[in-house]
Write an enzyme that holds these catalytic residues in place. Sequence first.
Site, PDB file in Angstrom:
ATOM      1  N   SER A  92     -58.537   0.904 -15.035  1.00  0.00           N
ATOM      2  CA  SER A  92     -58.078  -0.331 -15.703  1.00  0.00           C
ATOM      3  C   SER A  92     -58.416  -1.549 -14.858  1.00  0.00           C
ATOM      4  CB  SER A  92     -56.555  -0.301 -15.893  1.00  0.00           C
ATOM      5  OG  SER A  92     -56.136   0.966 -16.302  1.00  0.00           O
ATOM      6  N   ASP A 137     -50.123   9.389  -9.077  1.00  0.00           N
ATOM      7  CA  ASP A 137     -50.830  10.185  -8.068  1.00  0.00           C
ATOM      8  C   ASP A 137     -50.857   9.529  -6.693  1.00  0.00           C
ATOM      9  OD1 ASP A 137     -51.418  12.057  -9.941  1.00  0.00           O
ATOM     10  OD2 ASP A 137     -53.401  11.276 -10.421  1.00  0.00           O
ATOM     11  N   ARG A 272     -44.453  12.590 -15.293  1.00  0.00           N
ATOM     12  CA  ARG A 272     -44.703  11.206 -15.702  1.00  0.00           C
ATOM     13  C   ARG A 272     -43.476  10.568 -16.339  1.00  0.00           C
ATOM     14  NH1 ARG A 272     -49.758   9.558 -15.319  1.00  0.00           N
ATOM     15  NH2 ARG A 272     -51.451  11.068 -15.367  1.00  0.00           N
ATOM     16  N   ASN A 504     -27.297  -0.249   8.389  1.00  0.00           N
ATOM     17  CA  ASN A 504     -26.852  -1.385   9.211  1.00  0.00           C
ATOM     18  C   ASN A 504     -27.189  -1.208  10.685  1.00  0.00           C
ATOM     19  OD1 ASN A 504     -25.108   0.768   9.617  1.00  0.00           O
ATOM     20  ND2 ASN A 504     -23.334  -0.534   9.982  1.00  0.00           N
TER      21      ASN A 504
END
Length: 755
Positions: A92, A137, A272, A504
């Site tokens: 993508s 992944d 997923r 902390n």
Amino acid sequence: MNAAVRAVVRMGIYVKAKVYFIYEGYQGMVDGGDNIVEVSWESVSSILQIGGTVIGSARCKAFRTRAGRLQAAYNLVRRGITNLCVIGGDGSLTGANLFREEWSGLLEELAQKGKIDEEAVKKYAYLNIVGMVGSIDNDFCGTDMTIGTDSALHRIIEVVDAIMTTAQSHQRTFVLEVMGRHCGYLALVSALACGADWVFIPEYPPEEGWEDTMCVKLSENRARKKRLNIIIVAEGAIDCHNKPITSEKVKDLVVQRLGFDTRVTILGHVQRGGTPSAFDRILASRMGVEAVLALLEGTPDTPACVVSLSGNQSVRLPLMECVQMTQAVQKAMDEGRFDDAVRLRGRSFENNLNTYKLLSQKKPDAELPKSNFNVAVLNVGAPAAGMNAAVRSAVRVGITEGHKMFAVIDGFEGFAKGKIKEINWGDVGGWTGQGGSILGTKRTLPGKFLEKIAEQMRTNNINALMVIGGFEAYLGLLELSAAREKYDEFCVPMVMVPATVSNNVPGSDFSIGADTALNTITDTCDRIKQSASGTKRRVFIIETMGGYCGYLANMGALAAGADAAYIFEEQFDIRELQANVEHLTEKMKTSIQRGLVLRNENCNENYTTDFIYQLYSEEGKGVFDCRKNVLGHMQQGGAPSPFDRNFGTKISAKAMQWISKKLTETYRKGKVFANTEDSVCLLGMRRRNLVFQPVTELKKETDFVHRIPMEQWWLKLRPLMKILAKYKTSYDVSDSGQLEHVAMHSPKEAETGAI
């Protein structure tokens, strides 16, 4: 992904931008129409706890063609969109980068065809792109964690924990296949987190003859009274000749050679799904906000960038550098250069692999070095999930380094009473998944037992001490180091590994146990939000633990999408409480008719949980009603999260290696004598690295009255929470601002320790 979508939308609206959803990925961009919709603040309400993505995602063939991209450009220009935030994997992101490079050409073509005018070509001359990596992944170079990886690990570990109980009962061997066609991250980390007997990953194929080695190891484990074996196989696992190793093949091998009752479980798409973990929600929220800032600062000359995580910092990296490096890993694997592949994956991956190799296989006694040193391990303070993983790791690394390991029961108090015994490799099997503290732990400090503890150290000839615990462990080491003048027995290397739900401890950004507690808080808040959404017009006030440290309240609020979080570190007065009530009153007029407020247990001695509950009830009369909920000790329990198991395992292994180094340095004339400041250290995670810091040096960074560090990194995420809850606030928390470059690290650097 939804947390990222929510953060981008709200930060966009906060900076007065118009924000659009593009449904169904690039397909929606090509199809246009109802797929591209302007959104409002409320559009992203209640999506934080939902897995998957509410705007849909699709593989798109059309976008791979120029004609498809031309249509997509037309659909964007029509709406005046020139900034794109893409959440996806390397495919993508590569597509987005190509689209950006072609943009001006596409606009000119549209103008020639008469679809847009010259004015539009000038006005929308360049396209800005920022990527966020969403991939379970964790196969993208340049970021330590991708969005979704931690949640996938949660799913795997839940399954492994469940399988372990049945395998234990039936004395079975289980072969688990996890996702990861080209990347073994999930397999490797889950193997580390559950103490698997064997793991197969694409980046590190087993040596020739692995079949024999594995079968010998499995039968040895059975002989040691271990009732189950777990083998984890990544779906892309290969041998050194690049031939696939399948889960069925492994099963058949075990059955034929050993005759063990063996089952295969393929996890598949379970990994997923499900609710996102607290870590993923916070990661995605931070990245989403950073992405909007990167878009705002983008110019025609800045390259497309991805927002990524390095250690504990969000950074911006050039998108194509990351993509090229990710592709280089695959190339190295195809060419059989597996060492390079592991190195290209980054420090974090390499560290995981080295730790796994160290802990999974016990060398035969004859091959172990003999150091003649005795090392004791103890837990101090309140129980924290992941302590047992840390003890297991310390014991096994210690044995590998040739030491004799001793376990102290019930902290310093047990030490004084002589509750100390030798502990072996097999004794800590199966400890990683156990919550609480198996060794037992007490808050008692050593100060009043110095004489007796010194005597026990003398009797058992203890040459080094490893303390796993919270603030009391830190105070304890300060007391022991101060007592060195009087007792020679304390002149030995001592190291502390921080483990407390409160997070902390000075000198470390994270403590073992805090992530598990955060997930518990987040899960509970999700359920409470559901209840509040059902009844409408209801505000819940939830009290969290943490002593005076607001980490759990603040991060819990960020992960659960709360409206406010009251913490000690940021003083508040009646005016702020009033403003919060008014804010909630306004909120009830919208479609989101519920409220969630977190309060740290010690944030203010007068504004107690009851007081805030009564104030809200009174002021909200007729608009909303109130309920309160004190979470209490459930925050200390439960099975450790994958992060805590992994963090505990790695940090503890590193601490043990430091002890070995210090022992050889301080061994003189037949005895260990260490009295310098740097021989009593705390090992902490600082920004991007693991660092050893002398406890005496950390004094100046500590507020001893309130038991917190004076400076805490997570406070800079406060504005983030407020913006996402629709408050006006000044925002200057971007770590990066500048674009960095993807660094190829040298093998040496992996040792300096990233997590």
